[in-house]
Scaffold this motif. Structure first.
Motif, mmCIF file in Angstrom:
data_model
loop_
_atom_site.group_PDB
_atom_site.id
_atom_site.type_symbol
_atom_site.label_atom_id
_atom_site.label_comp_id
_atom_site.label_asym_id
_atom_site.label_seq_id
_atom_site.Cartn_x
_atom_site.Cartn_y
_atom_site.Cartn_z
ATOM 1 N N GLY A 101 0.819 -1.210 0.000
ATOM 2 C CA GLY A 101 0.000 0.000 0.000
ATOM 3 C C GLY A 101 0.850 1.257 0.000
ATOM 4 O O GLY A 101 2.083 1.199 0.031
ATOM 5 N N LEU A 102 0.187 2.379 -0.027
ATOM 6 C CA LEU A 102 0.858 3.674 -0.050
ATOM 7 C C LEU A 102 1.267 4.038 1.379
ATOM 8 O O LEU A 102 0.412 4.209 2.241
ATOM 9 N N LYS A 103 2.580 4.148 1.625
ATOM 10 C CA LYS A 103 3.065 4.438 2.975
ATOM 11 C C LYS A 103 3.016 5.930 3.292
ATOM 12 O O LYS A 103 2.897 6.307 4.445
ATOM 13 N N LYS A 104 3.122 6.751 2.269
ATOM 14 C CA LYS A 104 3.145 8.199 2.478
ATOM 15 C C LYS A 104 2.290 8.843 1.398
ATOM 16 O O LYS A 104 2.490 8.581 0.210
ATOM 17 N N PRO A 105 1.350 9.706 1.783
ATOM 18 C CA PRO A 105 0.507 10.360 0.773
ATOM 19 C C PRO A 105 1.323 11.331 -0.075
ATOM 20 O O PRO A 105 2.405 11.755 0.319
ATOM 21 N N ILE A 106 0.800 11.667 -1.230
ATOM 22 C CA ILE A 106 1.419 12.712 -2.035
ATOM 23 C C ILE A 106 1.080 14.050 -1.386
ATOM 24 O O ILE A 106 0.234 14.128 -0.487
ATOM 25 N N THR A 107 1.724 15.116 -1.832
ATOM 26 C CA THR A 107 1.426 16.461 -1.343
ATOM 27 C C THR A 107 1.010 17.313 -2.530
ATOM 28 O O THR A 107 1.691 17.321 -3.555
ATOM 29 N N ARG A 121 -8.384 22.485 -9.479
ATOM 30 C CA ARG A 121 -7.342 21.515 -9.809
ATOM 31 C C ARG A 121 -6.310 21.560 -8.690
ATOM 32 O O ARG A 121 -6.448 22.333 -7.740
ATOM 33 N N TYR A 122 -5.259 20.758 -8.821
ATOM 34 C CA TYR A 122 -4.198 20.704 -7.823
ATOM 35 C C TYR A 122 -2.853 20.659 -8.518
ATOM 36 O O TYR A 122 -2.711 20.051 -9.562
ATOM 37 N N LEU A 123 -1.854 21.291 -7.895
ATOM 38 C CA LEU A 123 -0.464 21.166 -8.341
ATOM 39 C C LEU A 123 0.190 20.111 -7.462
ATOM 40 O O LEU A 123 0.060 20.153 -6.235
ATOM 41 N N LEU A 124 0.880 19.171 -8.080
ATOM 42 C CA LEU A 124 1.608 18.163 -7.320
ATOM 43 C C LEU A 124 2.882 18.792 -6.775
ATOM 44 O O LEU A 124 3.675 19.357 -7.523
ATOM 45 N N VAL A 125 3.076 18.712 -5.477
ATOM 46 C CA VAL A 125 4.275 19.248 -4.851
ATOM 47 C C VAL A 125 5.290 18.123 -4.655
ATOM 48 O O VAL A 125 6.445 18.250 -5.013
ATOM 49 N N ALA A 134 -3.939 12.360 -0.422
ATOM 50 C CA ALA A 134 -3.048 13.518 -0.586
ATOM 51 C C ALA A 134 -3.134 14.441 0.615
ATOM 52 O O ALA A 134 -4.217 14.653 1.170
ATOM 53 N N LEU A 135 -1.994 14.974 0.991
ATOM 54 C CA LEU A 135 -1.939 16.042 1.972
ATOM 55 C C LEU A 135 -2.110 17.328 1.173
ATOM 56 O O LEU A 135 -1.293 17.634 0.297
ATOM 57 N N LEU A 153 10.916 23.559 5.345
ATOM 58 C CA LEU A 153 10.096 22.752 4.442
ATOM 59 C C LEU A 153 10.363 21.267 4.642
ATOM 60 O O LEU A 153 9.446 20.453 4.627
ATOM 61 N N LEU A 154 11.632 20.913 4.845
ATOM 62 C CA LEU A 154 11.954 19.511 5.078
ATOM 63 C C LEU A 154 11.289 19.004 6.347
ATOM 64 O O LEU A 154 10.786 17.881 6.398
ATOM 65 N N LYS A 155 11.249 19.840 7.375
ATOM 66 C CA LYS A 155 10.611 19.444 8.626
ATOM 67 C C LYS A 155 9.131 19.170 8.395
ATOM 68 O O LYS A 155 8.586 18.177 8.870
ATOM 69 N N ILE A 156 8.476 20.027 7.630
ATOM 70 C CA ILE A 156 7.068 19.831 7.309
ATOM 71 C C ILE A 156 6.876 18.522 6.553
ATOM 72 O O ILE A 156 5.903 17.811 6.741
ATOM 73 N N MET A 157 7.825 18.185 5.696
ATOM 74 C CA MET A 157 7.711 16.993 4.853
ATOM 75 C C MET A 157 8.142 15.726 5.587
ATOM 76 O O MET A 157 8.187 14.657 5.015
#
Length: 137
Positions: free
Chosen positions: A42-48, A60-64, A83-84, A123-127
């Motif tokens: 399964g998906l361990k981490k959602p996309i952002t 719509r959404y932009l993939l980060v 997705a987050l 940003l890395l901390k958030i991710m």
């Protein structure tokens, strides 16, 4: 980067409403490993993603972060993906995307060897990266 990033919410997003901000090609073997991994556990981490409206008002959404995961989900026949959803400017979305790619390719430690106060650190901390003697995700 002076913008405050609003805490995101988890949502199921239709894959066909997601535009890739920073597209990249990956080798076929690596992609197949991602597909197999998601299929198996399964998906361990959602996309952002970050929401955007088109000139005609369509949402719509932009993939980060998470292009490989999104493409793998699509390859498995899925039409939506966890997705987050965060609200950031195009500039910060691009910086987050690049930061994720650099962290994955070079290792997070590489970013901090030269300047511990690197702006992408927040940003890395958030991710999900944490600054300690080693970096764990």
């Amino acid at each position: 980067m002076t913008e405050t990033i609003k805490t995101g919410q988890m949502q199921m997003i239709p894959i066909n409403l997601i535009d890739v901000l920073n597209p990249r090609e990956r080798n076929k073997r690596v992609f197949e490993e991602i597909v197999t991994n998601i299929q198996t556990i399964g998906l361990k981490k959602p996309i952002t993603v970050t929401p955007r409206s088109t000139p005609d008002g369509t949402d719509r959404y932009l993939l980060v972060c998470g292009e490989g995961r999104m493409k793998a989900f699509h390859a498995l026949g899925e039409t939506t993906i966890p997705a987050l959803v965060i609200e950031v400017s195009d500039e910060n979305a691009f910086i987050m995307s690049l930061t994720e790619n650099i962290a994955r390719l070079s290792g997070v430690n590489y970013l901090f060897r030269f300047n511990v106060n690197y702006p992408g650190r927040f940003l890395l901390k958030i991710m999900g990266y944490f600054f300690t003697r080693c970096f764990f995700r």
